[in-house]
Design an enzyme around this catalytic site. Structure first.
Site, PDB file in Angstrom:
ATOM      1  N   GLU A   1       0.832  -1.207   0.000  1.00  0.00           N
ATOM      2  CA  GLU A   1       0.000   0.000   0.000  1.00  0.00           C
ATOM      3  C   GLU A   1       0.863   1.252   0.000  1.00  0.00           C
ATOM      4  OE1 GLU A   1      -3.436   1.886   2.912  1.00  0.00           O
ATOM      5  OE2 GLU A   1      -3.260  -0.293   2.727  1.00  0.00           O
TER       6      GLU A   1
ATOM      7  N   ASP B   1       0.010   5.497   0.412  1.00  0.00           N
ATOM      8  CA  ASP B   1      -1.105   6.379   0.774  1.00  0.00           C
ATOM      9  C   ASP B   1      -0.755   7.853   0.822  1.00  0.00           C
ATOM     10  OD1 ASP B   1      -3.306   4.469   1.960  1.00  0.00           O
ATOM     11  OD2 ASP B   1      -1.452   3.841   2.919  1.00  0.00           O
TER      12      ASP B   1
ATOM     13  N   GLU C   1      -3.075  10.338   2.975  1.00  0.00           N
ATOM     14  CA  GLU C   1      -4.252  10.425   3.838  1.00  0.00           C
ATOM     15  C   GLU C   1      -4.333  11.834   4.411  1.00  0.00           C
ATOM     16  OE1 GLU C   1      -5.223   6.092   5.660  1.00  0.00           O
ATOM     17  OE2 GLU C   1      -3.486   7.079   6.546  1.00  0.00           O
TER      18      GLU C   1
END
Length: 326
Positions: A112, A114, A116
């Site tokens: 993953e 990200d 955010e």
């Protein structure tokens, strides 16, 4: 963000042609609504606010929400980019995310990457967190957090992730803010399996704002986030990806990245000796940077980063490009 309770709407789209991305040469974009597939939360997709932007919102009636690429949705490596305008007003606990993952295929050892965006209390700065997970390494999370040196609710800014066999670079507009270089010591912690691209808006009340101190207040709902001009460049040949303007960290970009990190980084896993007594092999420890952080990895109260940021806020009308952040 895997395993979190997702609420609201999310979107992702495949994009090979349309108008050029201003910050990078030879990269093209497409409208979000031209290519996404809603998995959940379809009622929370708003009609395009403009010819190019689509809105997605969180409210108290929304079930789990997630929208995913519907065409060739796994990429070995790539460049993933979108313009995002964040919800305004009181947004504590609201998380907007733009990320790649393969968690639906590799549940126990997923990869993953990200962005955010962590909701804020009215009048305070938004924070953005970047994450790098490989082979299910969430217990060895490589998180960093930064203050955004502009108002991300006033206008859209471009957020980009470059992922190659050897390097991961996170960009805000045309400025790199984080670079992760693969090393043998990282082993499987470097993301290496094909991933899809996602975007979500969800309720992260238990952790997102001040460690969960401030929760989502649905009195201020709906919380609307706008996505536009998504660019996705996935190449079978690594050389094609490396030929892109976004793959070149010039001396000017590297200096701008150093400047950004000195001014606006508020947490780094590399300096979190309480959570990680042994420094990660991929951490590039900068003594002048390290002295500004506590053992928890968080910026010391009243540290140089916050003092500089208060001065920067008075210049918030300056466009958020590399030169304006210096």
């Amino acid at each position: 963000m895997m395993g979190a309770r997702l609420l609201g709407a999310a979107v992702v789209a495949l994009c090979w042609a349309a108008q050029a991305v201003a910050a990078f040469r030879n990269v093209t974009t497409r409208r979000f609504e031209d290519g996404y597939t809603p998995l959940f939360g379809e009622r929370n997709v708003l009609p395009p606010a403009t010819a190019a932007a689509s809105g997605y919102f969180l409210d108290q009636y929304t079930g789990e929400g997630l929208i995913r690429l519907h065409l060739s949705d796994l990429y070995n490596h790539g460049f993933f980019s979108a313009k995002i305008k964040l919800p305004s007003d009181y947004t504590a606990g609201v998380v907007v995310a733009f990320y790649t993952s393969n968690g639906d295929i590799f549940e126990k050892n997923h990869d993953e990457l990200d962005f955010e965006f962590l909701g804020n209390v009215r009048g305070r700065e938004w924070k953005v967190q970047t994450n790098v997970y490989g082979n299910g390494s969430t217990s060895r999370g490589r998180e960093e957090r930064y203050l955004l040196p502009f108002d991300p609710t006033a206008e859209a800014h471009r957020y980009s992730i470059l992922w190659t066999e050897e390097t991961i670079i996170f960009y805000i507009d045309d400025m790199p803010i984080r670079e992760v270089r693969r090393s043998a010591a990282m082993g499987g912690d470097y993301p290496s399996k094909p991933m899809s691209l996602y975007a979500t808006i969800w309720d992260g009340s238990n952790w997102a704002t001040a460690g969960g101190r401030y929760k989502v207040n649905y009195k201020y709902a709906p919380f609307v986030s706008e996505f536009s001009e998504l660019a996705l460049q996935g190449c079978r040949e690594e050389a094609q990806l490396l030929a892109g303007d976004f793959a070149a960290v010039t001396p000017e970009r590297r200096a701008a990245m150093k400047n950004f990190r000195e001014k606006f980084m508020t947490y780094s896993f590399c300096y979190d000796s309480l959570r990680y007594p042994a420094t990660f092999p991929d951490c590039d420890i900068v003594p002048s940077e390290q002295e500004r952080f506590k053992e928890s990895g968080h910026l010391k109260f009243g540290g140089a980063g916050r003092r500089r940021h208060r001065r920067t806020k008075r210049r918030s009308r300056i466009p958020a490009v590399a030169g304006a952040w210096e």
